[in-house]
Design a protein around this motif. Structure first.
Motif, PDB file in Angstrom:
ATOM      1  N   CYS A   4      65.387  12.813 -29.137  1.00 36.61           N
ATOM      2  CA  CYS A   4      66.065  13.796 -28.704  1.00 36.61           C
ATOM      3  C   CYS A   4      65.564  14.984 -29.273  1.00 36.61           C
ATOM      4  CB  CYS A   4      67.580  13.564 -29.352  1.00 36.61           C
ATOM      5  SG  CYS A   4      68.318  12.210 -28.565  1.00 36.61           S
ATOM      6  N   MET A  64      79.150  21.784 -22.907  1.00 37.73           N
ATOM      7  CA  MET A  64      77.827  21.366 -23.323  1.00 37.73           C
ATOM      8  C   MET A  64      77.352  20.095 -22.285  1.00 37.73           C
ATOM      9  SD  MET A  64      77.114  23.339 -26.079  1.00 37.73           S
ATOM     10  CE  MET A  64      75.505  22.527 -26.431  1.00 37.73           C
ATOM     11  N   TRP A  75      75.123  16.471 -32.748  1.00 38.45           N
ATOM     12  CA  TRP A  75      75.540  16.625 -31.378  1.00 38.45           C
ATOM     13  C   TRP A  75      77.057  16.240 -31.298  1.00 38.45           C
ATOM     14  CZ3 TRP A  75      71.382  15.198 -27.344  1.00 38.45           C
ATOM     15  CH2 TRP A  75      69.999  15.608 -27.692  1.00 38.45           C
ATOM     16  N   GLU A  76      77.942  17.089 -30.887  1.00 36.32           N
ATOM     17  CA  GLU A  76      79.294  16.709 -30.707  1.00 36.32           C
ATOM     18  C   GLU A  76      79.888  16.438 -29.412  1.00 36.32           C
ATOM     19  OE1 GLU A  76      81.673  19.829 -33.417  1.00 36.32           O
ATOM     20  OE2 GLU A  76      79.853  20.751 -32.939  1.00 36.32           O
ATOM     21  N   VAL A 123      74.028  17.022 -21.799  1.00 40.83           N
ATOM     22  CA  VAL A 123      73.045  16.416 -22.232  1.00 40.83           C
ATOM     23  C   VAL A 123      72.030  16.100 -21.098  1.00 40.83           C
ATOM     24  CG1 VAL A 123      72.206  14.255 -23.337  1.00 40.83           C
ATOM     25  CG2 VAL A 123      74.419  15.195 -24.069  1.00 40.83           C
ATOM     26  N   CYS A 159      81.751  15.453 -22.443  1.00 45.05           N
ATOM     27  CA  CYS A 159      81.529  16.841 -22.839  1.00 45.05           C
ATOM     28  C   CYS A 159      82.635  17.853 -22.430  1.00 45.05           C
ATOM     29  CB  CYS A 159      80.288  17.497 -22.136  1.00 45.05           C
ATOM     30  SG  CYS A 159      78.798  16.480 -22.962  1.00 45.05           S
ATOM     31  N   TYR A 162      70.391  18.986 -25.813  1.00 40.22           N
ATOM     32  CA  TYR A 162      71.734  19.234 -25.703  1.00 40.22           C
ATOM     33  C   TYR A 162      72.071  20.845 -25.478  1.00 40.22           C
ATOM     34  CZ  TYR A 162      76.730  18.916 -27.939  1.00 40.22           C
ATOM     35  OH  TYR A 162      78.106  18.903 -28.082  1.00 40.22           O
ATOM     36  N   ASN A 190      66.041  18.266 -31.437  1.00 42.81           N
ATOM     37  CA  ASN A 190      67.172  18.600 -32.303  1.00 42.81           C
ATOM     38  C   ASN A 190      66.991  20.170 -32.436  1.00 42.81           C
ATOM     39  OD1 ASN A 190      68.741  16.888 -33.720  1.00 42.81           O
ATOM     40  ND2 ASN A 190      67.015  15.574 -34.131  1.00 42.81           N
ATOM     41  N   LYS A 226      80.818  12.821 -33.575  1.00 45.76           N
ATOM     42  CA  LYS A 226      79.533  13.442 -33.799  1.00 45.76           C
ATOM     43  C   LYS A 226      78.288  12.457 -34.033  1.00 45.76           C
ATOM     44  CE  LYS A 226      81.137  17.425 -36.125  1.00 45.76           C
ATOM     45  NZ  LYS A 226      81.075  18.387 -37.546  1.00 45.76           N
TER      46      LYS A 226
END
Length: 298
Positions: free
Chosen positions: A192, A166, A206-207, A168, A266, A243, A194, A216
């Motif tokens: 952000c 991933m 988001w992880e 950002v 990430c 994300y 979503n 998270k």
């Protein structure tokens, strides 16, 4: 049994399984009114009520439930036997139904299908884009696509894509007004974009992961989307941080159109797998598709 009842029984099975006339009619390729008329005729000939209809739902009556249990598996068996006859054809043939998310459909399935189908004109594919963790057995799909970690243990899973990562990202215009986040927790101070996923029943958190530490973060912002294109447009237009999977934004990052942050948080994770029931006997057409999709490291 009169021969004209066969199509009516198939119509009944579709409505009973979908619990919805509109979806059943679409699956069968007939009009909703024609399907409703056929089932009323079937009920009249059998002399029993098979479906209980309300303005919002359709459910089987006790008689309908009994009929579903008795004839449903038999029709499924006939369908499977007919599919098996494709083994006697010179070329693989038949319909293959797959459910997948939007990203896997675009990045993995479609590139393979556009090469495969011209070579095998008798193979047909129905690809349903769905973010839910669909029960492929109950919904009568031949296979589904999920991330490796999401595949149930009783399924056969075939890797069809590389590991994913991933990213950002935000636009230069957005960061002209806001500081770059240094850690995931800083995202709570940002606008952000979503993601709502039906599998979670709400907004996706988001992880992140760094040196074995998983985290998270529930972010907030003005926009919530369920599709990829709108998220990408919004972040490019400076409306917030997004994300996204790395492959979706790598060209924008390279060109300077987007700025990546929190890259060290990430970590890579298992990519897409095609999965199907272990008891399923693959048809030649399905076997050809699996081999076309199978991921081979380069």
């Amino acid at each position: 049994m009169l021969r004209e009842n066969l199509n009516d029984f198939l119509g009944f099975l579709a409505v009973a399984r979908e619990q919805n006339f509109t979806r059943a009619a679409a699956k069968l390729g007939v009009s909703q009114s024609a399907l409703s008329h056929a089932i009323r005729g079937l009920e009249a000939r059998l002399g029993v009520r098979l479906l209980a209809r309300t303005t919002r739902s359709v459910a089987t009556t006790p008689a309908g439930e009994r009929l579903l249990r008795t004839i449903g598996p038999r029709f499924d068996q006939i369908e499977a036997e007919l599919a098996d006859l494709s083994e006697l054809r010179d070329r693989p043939a038949g319909m293959i139904r797959i459910t997948a998310g939007e990203h896997s459909a675009e990045t993995v399935l479609w590139p393979a299908l556009k090469k495969l189908l011209p070579t095998y004109p008798d193979i047909k594919v129905e690809l349903v884009v769905d973010y839910g963790l669909t029960d492929i057995v109950a919904e009568r799909y031949d296979a589904g696509v999920r991330l490796g970690e999401q595949v149930a243990k009783d399924m056969i899973a075939v890797r069809i894509g590389p590991d994913l990562r991933m990213a950002v990202v935000g636009s230069p215009s957005y960061f002209a007004r806001r500081p770059l986040p240094k850690r995931p927790q800083d995202l709570t101070e940002h606008n952000c974009i979503n993601i709502r996923l039906p599998t979670l029943g709400g907004i996706y958190a988001w992880e992140f992961e760094k040196r074995g530490r998983a985290l998270k973060v529930r972010v907030d912002g003005q926009l919530i989307f369920t599709n990829l294109a709108l998220r990408l447009n919004a972040v490019r237009d400076g409306l917030g941080l997004a994300y996204m999977t790395e492959d979706q934004v790598e060209a924008d990052i390279a060109s300077g159109r987007l700025i990546r942050v929190l890259e060290d948080w990430c970590a890579p994770f298992a990519g897409y797998h095609l999965y199907y029931p272990s008891r399923r006997q693959p048809t030649p057409a399905f076997a050809v598709l699996v081999e076309a999709l199978r991921y081979r490291t380069r």
